[in-house]
Motif scaffolding. Structure first.
Motif, mmCIF file in Angstrom:
data_model
loop_
_atom_site.group_PDB
_atom_site.id
_atom_site.type_symbol
_atom_site.label_atom_id
_atom_site.label_comp_id
_atom_site.label_asym_id
_atom_site.label_seq_id
_atom_site.Cartn_x
_atom_site.Cartn_y
_atom_site.Cartn_z
ATOM 1 N N ILE A 96 47.384 -28.760 -7.347
ATOM 2 C CA ILE A 96 46.935 -28.804 -8.736
ATOM 3 C C ILE A 96 47.409 -30.105 -9.381
ATOM 4 N N THR A 107 50.951 -28.942 -15.163
ATOM 5 C CA THR A 107 50.736 -28.489 -13.788
ATOM 6 C C THR A 107 52.022 -28.475 -12.961
ATOM 7 N N TRP A 149 53.029 -25.455 -10.590
ATOM 8 C CA TRP A 149 52.410 -25.246 -9.281
ATOM 9 C C TRP A 149 53.320 -25.742 -8.157
ATOM 10 N N TYR A 177 40.915 -25.727 -12.584
ATOM 11 C CA TYR A 177 42.051 -25.057 -13.195
ATOM 12 C C TYR A 177 42.118 -25.394 -14.675
ATOM 13 N N VAL A 190 43.348 -20.615 -12.140
ATOM 14 C CA VAL A 190 42.931 -21.471 -11.030
ATOM 15 C C VAL A 190 41.776 -20.792 -10.307
#
Length: 340
Positions: A48, A67, A70, A99, A118
């Motif tokens: 991501i 992000t 992730w 996402y 996502v």
């Protein structure tokens, strides 16, 4: 240069735990497979964020921005402003992904929470009968909705900060209109050491960061194929479970040159598959412009980021990444957009 021993007391347990995780998942019985694309949950392993991808996936110790969860959920505790990021990614073999992620700091900037969605899927997949005749289109997609929380702890007067984070993920996987669901857990930790030279109070401190996360815990898809075979005229079916391999990420990063330069290195281990390495760098030519490059287990990546100000207190984040793929797969050009 100001350094105290407080960081040793705070981060000692973290360092020990990180090496235990490496020893467990990198032991000799874990063999490296030629290709892990057929593993359960592989549709959500594409990574991501255009910035992390441009840095070769070396982001476990960095873990910044909307992000960051992730790669290491502990990293979002660094967030000082509300953030939003979104992207749509079209890949080879008619694969699509995207996402949306939001993060919000609170508690006197000592904690942060985030929510995310996502998506990953494959289009134009058709069924065929025994004679080779094409039938109906077969669905194949995954949705994951997540909630993240992170908290950081800093001793007064100490140049070190220690953070922990949690990500809960609810996942739906649909194949041929058959659904399977699971709940996954990611745990992460991060240590940040700051070093400030004594030349002046306005000098931006250099940083060394260590990060580790254990991801995809408890993920198991339970499938029942009866709903697929009955419409085909077959009164049969079966039930089975697919356990998603656990992923362990470890990383180190350094921020220096008045916080203009960033270098990072990661090691990832997937249960029953093996390890990969990632290296990346970022240099900020200007507060609003950054250049990036990396190696994703040997594959070249690079990119750039722009952060123009649209009004006081708000910047638009535009990131680009080029990701070279294995032989016979076209390279990817990835764009993401966000707000800070």
């Amino acid at each position: 240069m100001v350094v105290t021993t407080a960081h040793t007391r705070r981060c000692g347990p973290f360092i020990g735990a990180m090496f235990v995780l490496i020893a467990v998942f990198a032991s000799p019985h874990v063999a490296r497979a030629a290709d892990d694309g057929g593993q359960p949950g592989a549709m959500l392993d594409w990574g991501i964020g255009a910035r992390p991808v441009a840095m070769g996936g070396a982001f476990t110790a960095v873990a910044e921005g909307p992000t960051g969860y992730w790669w290491n959920p502990a990293g979002i505790a660094q967030v000082r402003d509300d953030g939003f990021e979104a992207a749509v990614r079209r890949m080879s073999f008619d694969r699509q992904a995207g996402y949306v992620s939001l993060v919000h700091p609170f508690g006197k900037e000592e904690a942060a929470m985030g929510v995310s969605w996502v998506y990953a899927g494959v289009g134009d997949v058709f069924s065929y009968d025994v004679d080779g005749n094409r039938g109906d289109k077969i669905s194949d997609f995954t949705n994951a909705v997540g909630f993240s929380f992170a908290r950081r702890f800093t001793e007064r007067g100490s140049p070190a900060a220690f953070g922990i984070g949690l990500n809960l993920r609810y996942i739906q996987h649909n194949i041929a209109n058959i659904n399977a669901y699971t709940v996954g857990i990611d745990l992460g930790t991060q240590c940040v050491y700051r070093f400030r030279r004594s030349t002046g109070p306005k000098d931006a401190p250099s940083e060394v960061r260590l990060g580790a996360s254990v991801q995809r815990l408890n993920e198991k898809f339970s499938w029942t194929t009866t709903k697929y075979w009955i419409p085909q005229g077959e009164a049969t079916g079966s039930s089975f479970d697919e356990k998603v391999p656990v992923v362990v990420r470890t990383g180190a990063a350094a921020l220096f040159l008045k916080q203009r330069a960033l270098v990072a290195f990661d090691l990832d281990f997937r249960q029953g598959i093996g390890g990969e390495w990632h290296a990346g760098a970022e240099y900020r030519l200007h507060p609003l412009l950054a250049l990036r490059a990396g190696l994703d287990d040997g594959d070249v990546t690079f990119g750039a980021g722009l952060a123009p100000q649209v009004r006081p207190g708000m910047n638009v984040l535009i990131d680009y990444a080029y990701a070279r793929q294995p032989d016979a797969i076209d390279p990817e050009h990835i764009f993401s957009i966000g707000l800070r």
